[in-house]
Design a protein around this motif. Structure first.
Motif, PDB file in Angstrom:
ATOM      1  N   VAL A   1      40.260  35.758  62.088  1.00 54.00           N
ATOM      2  CA  VAL A   1      41.498  35.820  62.870  1.00 54.00           C
ATOM      3  C   VAL A   1      41.301  35.200  64.247  1.00 54.00           C
ATOM      4  CG1 VAL A   1      43.241  37.369  63.848  1.00 54.00           C
ATOM      5  CG2 VAL A   1      42.184  37.916  61.645  1.00 54.00           C
ATOM      6  N   ASP A   2      42.205  34.285  64.587  1.00 53.29           N
ATOM      7  CA  ASP A   2      42.214  33.690  65.925  1.00 53.29           C
ATOM      8  C   ASP A   2      43.236  34.465  66.765  1.00 53.29           C
ATOM      9  OD1 ASP A   2      42.075  32.121  68.170  1.00 53.29           O
ATOM     10  OD2 ASP A   2      43.082  30.398  67.274  1.00 53.29           O
ATOM     11  N   PHE A   3      42.748  35.166  67.758  1.00 50.25           N
ATOM     12  CA  PHE A   3      43.603  36.018  68.581  1.00 50.25           C
ATOM     13  C   PHE A   3      44.211  35.280  69.778  1.00 50.25           C
ATOM     14  CE2 PHE A   3      40.777  39.086  66.506  1.00 50.25           C
ATOM     15  CZ  PHE A   3      41.694  40.015  66.050  1.00 50.25           C
ATOM     16  N   THR A   4      43.919  34.008  69.936  1.00 46.88           N
ATOM     17  CA  THR A   4      44.325  33.258  71.123  1.00 46.88           C
ATOM     18  C   THR A   4      45.831  33.289  71.342  1.00 46.88           C
ATOM     19  OG1 THR A   4      42.442  31.802  70.755  1.00 46.88           O
ATOM     20  CG2 THR A   4      44.108  31.045  72.305  1.00 46.88           C
TER      21      THR A   4
ATOM     22  N   HIS B   1      55.065  44.699  69.015  1.00 43.20           N
ATOM     23  CA  HIS B   1      54.163  45.600  68.302  1.00 43.20           C
ATOM     24  C   HIS B   1      54.027  45.240  66.822  1.00 43.20           C
ATOM     25  CE1 HIS B   1      52.856  49.519  66.551  1.00 43.20           C
ATOM     26  NE2 HIS B   1      52.018  49.435  67.567  1.00 43.20           N
ATOM     27  N   GLU B   2      55.148  45.236  66.102  1.00 42.66           N
ATOM     28  CA  GLU B   2      55.110  44.966  64.663  1.00 42.66           C
ATOM     29  C   GLU B   2      54.732  43.524  64.372  1.00 42.66           C
ATOM     30  OE1 GLU B   2      55.319  47.174  62.218  1.00 42.66           O
ATOM     31  OE2 GLU B   2      55.480  48.741  63.736  1.00 42.66           O
ATOM     32  N   GLN B   3      55.219  42.586  65.182  1.00 42.89           N
ATOM     33  CA  GLN B   3      54.908  41.176  64.970  1.00 42.89           C
ATOM     34  C   GLN B   3      53.417  40.909  65.056  1.00 42.89           C
ATOM     35  OE1 GLN B   3      57.048  38.756  67.746  1.00 42.89           O
ATOM     36  NE2 GLN B   3      59.035  39.611  67.205  1.00 42.89           N
ATOM     37  N   LEU B   4      52.764  41.479  66.042  1.00 41.82           N
ATOM     38  CA  LEU B   4      51.344  41.211  66.254  1.00 41.82           C
ATOM     39  C   LEU B   4      50.472  41.911  65.200  1.00 41.82           C
ATOM     40  CD1 LEU B   4      51.137  41.334  70.129  1.00 41.82           C
ATOM     41  CD2 LEU B   4      51.123  39.329  68.657  1.00 41.82           C
TER      42      LEU B   4
ATOM     43  N   GLU C   1      47.086  36.773  72.288  1.00 40.78           N
ATOM     44  CA  GLU C   1      46.688  37.112  73.658  1.00 40.78           C
ATOM     45  C   GLU C   1      47.572  36.389  74.672  1.00 40.78           C
ATOM     46  OE1 GLU C   1      42.483  36.586  74.295  1.00 40.78           O
ATOM     47  OE2 GLU C   1      42.002  37.736  72.505  1.00 40.78           O
ATOM     48  N   GLN C   2      47.900  35.135  74.401  1.00 42.41           N
ATOM     49  CA  GLN C   2      48.764  34.376  75.306  1.00 42.41           C
ATOM     50  C   GLN C   2      50.168  34.971  75.349  1.00 42.41           C
ATOM     51  OE1 GLN C   2      48.388  30.416  73.699  1.00 42.41           O
ATOM     52  NE2 GLN C   2      46.527  29.986  74.864  1.00 42.41           N
ATOM     53  N   ARG C   3      50.694  35.370  74.204  1.00 38.52           N
ATOM     54  CA  ARG C   3      52.025  35.984  74.167  1.00 38.52           C
ATOM     55  C   ARG C   3      52.042  37.301  74.941  1.00 38.52           C
ATOM     56  NH1 ARG C   3      54.209  36.031  68.162  1.00 38.52           N
ATOM     57  NH2 ARG C   3      55.989  36.957  69.221  1.00 38.52           N
ATOM     58  N   LEU C   4      50.974  38.062  74.804  1.00 34.71           N
ATOM     59  CA  LEU C   4      50.889  39.332  75.528  1.00 34.71           C
ATOM     60  C   LEU C   4      50.723  39.112  77.025  1.00 34.71           C
ATOM     61  CD1 LEU C   4      48.604  41.271  73.074  1.00 34.71           C
ATOM     62  CD2 LEU C   4      50.969  41.815  73.634  1.00 34.71           C
ATOM     63  N   ALA C   5      49.889  38.174  77.399  1.00 35.89           N
ATOM     64  CA  ALA C   5      49.657  37.890  78.820  1.00 35.89           C
ATOM     65  C   ALA C   5      50.945  37.420  79.486  1.00 35.89           C
ATOM     66  CB  ALA C   5      48.560  36.850  78.978  1.00 35.89           C
ATOM     67  N   ALA C   6      51.799  36.737  78.732  1.00 38.79           N
ATOM     68  CA  ALA C   6      53.063  36.237  79.275  1.00 38.79           C
ATOM     69  C   ALA C   6      54.047  37.360  79.610  1.00 38.79           C
ATOM     70  CB  ALA C   6      53.703  35.256  78.299  1.00 38.79           C
TER      71      ALA C   6
ATOM     72  N   ARG D   1      41.747  43.645  80.183  1.00 37.24           N
ATOM     73  CA  ARG D   1      42.120  42.386  79.541  1.00 37.24           C
ATOM     74  C   ARG D   1      42.975  42.652  78.309  1.00 37.24           C
ATOM     75  NH1 ARG D   1      37.922  39.599  77.313  1.00 37.24           N
ATOM     76  NH2 ARG D   1      36.442  41.294  77.519  1.00 37.24           N
ATOM     77  N   VAL D   2      44.030  41.844  78.138  1.00 36.89           N
ATOM     78  CA  VAL D   2      44.940  42.062  77.012  1.00 36.89           C
ATOM     79  C   VAL D   2      44.225  41.887  75.675  1.00 36.89           C
ATOM     80  CG1 VAL D   2      47.069  41.541  78.248  1.00 36.89           C
ATOM     81  CG2 VAL D   2      45.840  39.700  77.119  1.00 36.89           C
ATOM     82  N   GLY D   3      43.226  41.019  75.617  1.00 35.12           N
ATOM     83  CA  GLY D   3      42.473  40.829  74.376  1.00 35.12           C
ATOM     84  C   GLY D   3      41.768  42.099  73.944  1.00 35.12           C
ATOM     85  N   ILE D   4      41.216  42.816  74.895  1.00 33.21           N
ATOM     86  CA  ILE D   4      40.549  44.087  74.592  1.00 33.21           C
ATOM     87  C   ILE D   4      41.565  45.085  74.055  1.00 33.21           C
ATOM     88  CG2 ILE D   4      39.442  46.124  75.629  1.00 33.21           C
ATOM     89  CD1 ILE D   4      37.954  44.208  77.495  1.00 33.21           C
ATOM     90  N   LEU D   5      42.686  45.209  74.756  1.00 28.93           N
ATOM     91  CA  LEU D   5      43.694  46.191  74.357  1.00 28.93           C
ATOM     92  C   LEU D   5      44.320  45.848  73.008  1.00 28.93           C
ATOM     93  CD1 LEU D   5      45.249  46.770  77.872  1.00 28.93           C
ATOM     94  CD2 LEU D   5      43.811  48.349  76.579  1.00 28.93           C
TER      95      LEU D   5
END
Length: 122
Positions: free
Chosen positions: A33-36, A117-120, A39-44, A55-59
């Protein structure tokens, strides 16, 4: 005067050495899985003046652990403190603190409010 450390490995040394023999399921997810993009959508969702406590990646990876293992927020915090395989999966650096249950809960609420939530998790 402090005594010189001998070459006998400590429990910490052994625990770090065993990081290579981690949870195969989590290792597979990390490789496949590529989380990039996630993570970008969450950071936005964070404004320029605010930033997440962690960090959003950790969460995001904590949310996946909770989903896979049926962990509550307090359980997720405790398991992250205890399990090296979980720390490795969420990419928690040695200098970083484990996110507390409140941070995890607030992150989930943010995902729900932003309708991610559901999308990710899909």
């Amino acid at each position: 005067m402090q005594l010189k450390r001998n070459n006998q490995p400590t429990f910490f040394d052994l625990a770090i050495e065993q990081r290579g023999a981690a949870n195969r399921v989590l290792e597979t997810i990390s490789k496949v899985v590529d989380f990039t993009e996630a993570e970008q959508r969450l950071a936005a969702t964070y404004g320029p003046s605010g930033r997440p406590a962690c960090r959003v990646g950790i969460l995001l990876r904590v949310m996946i652990l909770q989903h896979l293992y049926g962990l509550s927020d307090p359980q997720a915090e405790e398991q992250l403190k205890d399990r090296l395989s979980f720390q490795k999966f969420v990419q928690l650096g040695a200098q970083e603190t484990v996110p507390d249950e409140t941070t995890i809960c607030r992150f989930r609420q943010r995902l729900i409010e932003c309708k991610l939530h559901e999308q990710l998790l899909e």
